[in-house]
Scaffold this active site. Structure first.
Site, PDB file in Angstrom:
ATOM      1  N   CYS A   1       3.358  -4.709   6.569  1.00 40.94           N
ATOM      2  CA  CYS A   1       2.988  -4.501   5.173  1.00 40.94           C
ATOM      3  C   CYS A   1       4.206  -4.140   4.320  1.00 40.94           C
ATOM      4  O   CYS A   1       5.282  -3.840   4.833  1.00 40.94           O
ATOM      5  CB  CYS A   1       1.957  -3.385   5.066  1.00 40.94           C
TER       6      CYS A   1
ATOM      7  N   HIS B   1       0.825  -1.216   0.000  1.00 39.34           N
ATOM      8  CA  HIS B   1       0.000   0.000   0.000  1.00 39.34           C
ATOM      9  C   HIS B   1       0.854   1.258   0.000  1.00 39.34           C
ATOM     10  O   HIS B   1       2.061   1.228   0.305  1.00 39.34           O
ATOM     11  CB  HIS B   1      -0.964   0.019   1.184  1.00 39.34           C
TER      12      HIS B   1
END
Length: 422
Positions: free
Chosen positions: A360, A342
């Site tokens: 992440c 992201h």
């Protein structure tokens, strides 16, 4: 716990023969028939047993033996029933199945000729009539008929899901993913697996493999799908006994395409992602992975979902001190536990240098936007060099094990021809 490719061949027939849950980033935890065919596994056909006792007609002294199940007068037959066939001295050449209104039911033969599989779930509390013709090499025939009645609607069902949709295009690592709720116990998986069919065009080998809980089964080959492949899938478990007095809730099917090859390869040592499209490196992207307390998982994952904008909220999960709520752009889910690729404008200064995320793959807004515009659900991403290993089943992890290991997940015997593939 892996399922083999099975094949159905069309027979000359007289009468036409679950949403992805959003969790926050950082919790680590030519045509190939894979339709029915007991031939490869040696397993008997699914369905009631007992020879049919219908009228028999012969043209002369025909050395043909033919029996059909369900037997004449059989009641409470599951709506998933197949026509079981036993024949010697000839081959089945015509199958006709009609419902109580005389309407023909389409279907196909298993490649080993052990059964004829209706192309759709049968109706409940319906009487069906079947006529099967076998023909010898000399052209003589034998016909057997039967009539049976299906059961009523079951009281307890197994919920099913298929993560594949008609007319969608997926990445080359997209496994066929089937979900069951509750999970299928080991003793019942073989019968269920026999009713899970995949056709690939062009022809490519493939096998089913179950997760240990029995809540999911994956279908893949030894290598990623060839670009441009068509996947035609039928999960024909509607009305099928699934164990514990439960029956499959419904049949599910989809025909989808595999797009171009697009792979993302992340190396923790360099803190970079190498993007390879159709075999050519097209971009190198600086990344920041999970910090020491929340490391990213190393392994082969696939993009499971894409959201141009969403919110990560970990306050309920991690508590008010560690938890956070933040708007996120260009999020691509990789695991059920909450690891994503992201946009992370707050970590741009660390990207390519050090790990600061909650697990992440952080990239810059510009790179996140570019990746989001290029990727498909089913595109593979491989992360290597972190302290945490990806857990099987934490996402669509079919590719995170070797082919030999994947085959161990089959509930049916795997042909030697498939075992030798690399």
């Amino acid at each position: 716990m892996v399922g083999m490719r099975r094949s159905l061949v069309t027979v000359v027939v007289a009468a036409v023969v679950a949403p992805l849950a959003l969790s926050a980033c950082g919790d680590n935890n030519k045509r190939s028939a894979s339709w029915v065919g007991a031939g490869a596994s040696g397993a008997p056909s699914v369905g009631p047993s007992g020879p049919a006792q219908g009228p028999v007609t012969e043209a002369g002294a025909v050395p043909i033996s033919l029996s059909v199940t369900p037997a004449v007068g059989k009641k409470d037959v599951p709506v998933s029933a197949e026509l079981g066939l036993k024949v010697s001295g000839g081959k089945v050449t015509t199958v006709t199945l009609t419902d109580g209104d005389g309407k023909a039911v389409p279907g196909k033969l298993r490649t080993d000729g052990s059964a004829w599989v209706p192309g759709k779930t049968l109706k409940t509390k319906e009487t069906y009539a079947a006529s099967v013709v076998a023909t010898s090499e000399s052209g003589l025939t034998k016909t057997v008929t039967t009539k049976f009645t299906t059961m009523g609607a079951p009281g307890r069902k197994t919920g099913t899901g298929l993560y594949l949709f008609d007319d969608k295009t997926y990445g080359v690592a997209m496994p066929v993913v089937v979900e069951f709720s509750p999970g299928i116990k080991k003793a019942d998986r073989a019968a269920v697996q026999k009713r899970m069919f995949v056709d690939t065009t062009p022809a490519q080998p493939g096998v089913w493999s179950w997760t240990s809980s029995g809540t999911q089964a994956y279908y893949r080959g030894p290598k990623f799908w060839a670009a441009g492949t068509t996947l035609a899938v039928r999960i024909a478990v509607g009305g099928l006994p699934t164990g514990g007095g439960r029956y499959g809730d419904r049949d599910r099917s989809a025909t989808a395409k595999i797009g171009r090859s697009f792979e993302m390869k992340v190396d923790n040592a360099t803190k970079k992602m190498t993007v390879v499209e159709n075999g050519k490196t097209v971009r190198t992207v600086p990344v920041s992975l999970g910090k020491a307390s929340t490391p990213s998982s190393s392994g082969v994952m696939v993009v499971m979902d894409k959201m141009a904008q969403t919110v990560f909220d970990t306050r309920a999960e991690l508590g008010p001190q560690e938890g956070y709520r933040i708007d996120i752009q260009y999020a691509q889910r990789l695991t059920w536990s909450g690891q994503y690729i992201h946009s992370a404008p707050w970590s741009v200064g660390s990207q390519g240098r050090r790990n600061v995320s909650h697990g992440c793959v952080n990239v810059s807004p510009a790179n996140a936007r570019w990746l989001f515009s290029k990727t498909l659900v089913g595109d593979p991403i491989t992360v290597k060099g972190t302290s945490d290993k990806l857990a099987y089943g934490n996402g669509w992890t079919a590719w995170n094990v070797s082919w030999a290991e994947f085959l161990k997940g089959s509930a049916l015997p795997v042909p030697e021809s498939l075992k030798s593939l690399k």
